[in-house]
Design a protein around this motif. Structure first.
Motif, short mmCIF file in Angstrom:
data_model
loop_
_atom_site.label_atom_id
_atom_site.label_comp_id
_atom_site.label_asym_id
_atom_site.label_seq_id
_atom_site.Cartn_x
_atom_site.Cartn_y
_atom_site.Cartn_z
N PHE A 33 40.74 44.01 33.85
CA PHE A 33 39.99 43.18 34.72
C PHE A 33 38.68 44.15 35.20
CE2 PHE A 33 43.29 40.15 35.88
CZ PHE A 33 44.39 40.98 35.63
N TYR A 35 35.76 43.55 38.24
CA TYR A 35 35.34 42.93 39.47
C TYR A 35 33.93 43.72 40.03
CZ TYR A 35 40.08 40.76 40.13
OH TYR A 35 41.24 40.30 40.19
N GLN A 37 31.76 44.15 43.43
CA GLN A 37 31.87 44.29 44.86
C GLN A 37 30.68 44.52 45.58
OE1 GLN A 37 34.78 47.04 46.62
NE2 GLN A 37 35.17 45.70 48.42
N GLN A 41 31.63 43.50 51.37
CA GLN A 41 32.47 42.10 50.59
C GLN A 41 33.81 42.35 50.09
OE1 GLN A 41 31.42 38.83 51.37
NE2 GLN A 41 30.01 40.03 52.80
N GLY A 42 34.54 41.59 49.71
CA GLY A 42 35.71 41.84 48.76
C GLY A 42 35.16 41.70 47.25
N PRO A 43 36.19 42.40 46.40
CA PRO A 43 35.71 42.22 45.03
C PRO A 43 35.77 40.52 44.60
CG PRO A 43 37.38 43.85 45.60
CD PRO A 43 37.36 43.11 46.80
N PHE A 45 35.98 38.47 40.69
CA PHE A 45 36.15 38.42 39.58
C PHE A 45 35.13 38.26 38.73
CE2 PHE A 45 39.05 37.90 35.94
CZ PHE A 45 38.40 36.84 35.08
N TYR A 48 38.26 38.99 32.33
CA TYR A 48 39.53 39.57 32.19
C TYR A 48 40.04 39.63 30.67
CZ TYR A 48 44.73 39.07 31.05
OH TYR A 48 46.04 39.24 30.80
N ASP A 56 38.86 35.47 29.87
CA ASP A 56 38.52 34.84 30.88
C ASP A 56 37.28 35.47 31.20
OD1 ASP A 56 37.53 33.57 33.23
OD2 ASP A 56 39.68 33.31 34.13
N SER A 58 34.72 33.70 33.04
CA SER A 58 34.08 32.80 34.06
C SER A 58 33.34 33.28 35.19
CB SER A 58 35.13 31.72 34.68
OG SER A 58 36.18 32.56 35.28
N LEU A 91 34.08 47.56 39.69
CA LEU A 91 35.65 47.94 39.73
C LEU A 91 36.13 47.57 38.42
CD1 LEU A 91 36.16 46.96 43.47
CD2 LEU A 91 36.24 49.48 42.43
N PHE A 106 43.45 49.69 40.45
CA PHE A 106 41.94 49.83 40.63
C PHE A 106 41.32 51.41 40.21
CE2 PHE A 106 40.36 45.64 41.77
CZ PHE A 106 41.24 45.08 42.26
N LEU B 89 42.26 44.44 52.56
CA LEU B 89 41.82 43.06 51.98
C LEU B 89 43.15 42.34 51.52
CD1 LEU B 89 39.49 45.00 49.31
CD2 LEU B 89 38.60 43.37 50.64
N SER B 99 44.16 33.98 33.02
CA SER B 99 43.89 35.17 33.73
C SER B 99 45.02 35.32 34.58
CB SER B 99 42.48 35.05 34.51
OG SER B 99 41.44 35.12 33.88
N PHE B 105 39.62 37.56 46.28
CA PHE B 105 39.76 38.27 47.52
C PHE B 105 39.01 37.85 48.92
CE2 PHE B 105 41.51 42.44 46.18
CZ PHE B 105 41.47 42.40 44.81
N GLY B 106 39.56 38.19 49.74
CA GLY B 106 38.91 38.00 51.14
C GLY B 106 37.83 38.95 51.32
N GLN B 107 37.10 38.96 52.56
CA GLN B 107 36.09 39.93 52.55
C GLN B 107 36.41 41.19 53.37
OE1 GLN B 107 36.83 37.57 54.69
NE2 GLN B 107 36.06 37.98 56.77
#
Lengths: 115, 115
Positions: A33, A35, A37, A41-43, A45, A48, A56, A58, A91, A106, B89, B99, B105-107
């Motif tokens: 994957f 990602y 970030q 903030q969170g990662p 997507f 994939y 994927d 998208s 990531l 990760f 997270l 996928s 993910f949240g923040q």
């Protein structure tokens, strides 16, 4: 290797420059994957791969972003004509199998700053 | 619209107390939920996974609950230590699609445990 390895760890690119970010997943891991970030903030997507197949994409924000994994191991994320909004940590993550619910490992990320 | 919210951007507690972090989501039907720890400048590290048909999971000082009716997960760290200070997270995993293992993910919540 012991973990997911990413290079370069830090990259400063001038706006308009192309960059390539490399990911070495854990040996034998089927799923890979990417990602993105942003700071605080969170990662999010991006894309994939299952072995060499990109199943994927998208989450890729624009057609300037391109990823490949030609032999089902190492992957490269390429960003063409970088813009300031591309500044983020990228990531890479891998997991052993393709089934959901597997542990995802990760890397430490590639920090991209576009100036 | 779909949303994942981790209540409290930052949480400060005293050493020895229990830290409780919250993850709420709307307009998702996750098959499972994961919690990760992320230290500054590092990639996320997997902590726990809980599936939609599970109510609670424990691992050492960590406990996760998952309430699909309330659309909420709680993450507890008991007997907290300064070394637990990090960003935590939550991430939702959806079944099906192409996928396998793709996470949303949240923040993140920044936890600081004071000695």
């Amino acid at each position: 290797g012991a973990g997911v390895s990413q290079s370069p760890r830090y990259k400063v690119a001038k706006r308009g420059q192309d960059v390539a970010l490399r990911c070495d997943p854990i040996s034998g891991h089927v799923s890979l994957f990417w990602y993105q970030q942003a700071l605080g903030q969170g990662p999010e997507f991006l894309t994939y791969f299952q072995n060499e197949a990109q199943l994927d994409k998208s989450g890729l924000p624009s057609d300037r972003f391109f990823a490949e994994r030609p032999e089902g191991s190492v992957s490269t994320l390429k960003i063409q004509r970088t813009q300031q909004e591309d500044s983020a940590v990228y990531l890479c993550a891998s997991s052993r199998d393709r089934g959901f619910g597997n542990t995802i490992y990760f890397g430490e990320g590639s920090w991209l700053t576009v100036v | 619209s779909q949303k994942i919210e981790q209540n409290s951007e930052a949480l400060n507690i005293q050493e020895g107390k229990t830290a409780t972090l919250t993850c709420n989501y709307t307009n998702y039907s996750p098959a499972y939920l994961q919690w990760y720890r992320q230290d500054p400048g590092r990639g996320p590290v997997f902590l726990l996974l809980i599936r939609e048909n599970e109510k609670e999971k424990r691992k050492e000082r960590l406990k996760v609950t998952f309430d699909t009716t309330l659309k909420q997960s709680l993450f507890h760290i008991t007997a907290s230590q300064p070394a637990d200070s990090a960003t935590y997270l939550c991430a939702l995993g959806l079944a099906g699609g192409t996928s396998y293992g793709k996470l949303t993910f949240g923040q993140g919540t920044i936890l600081t445990v004071h000695p």
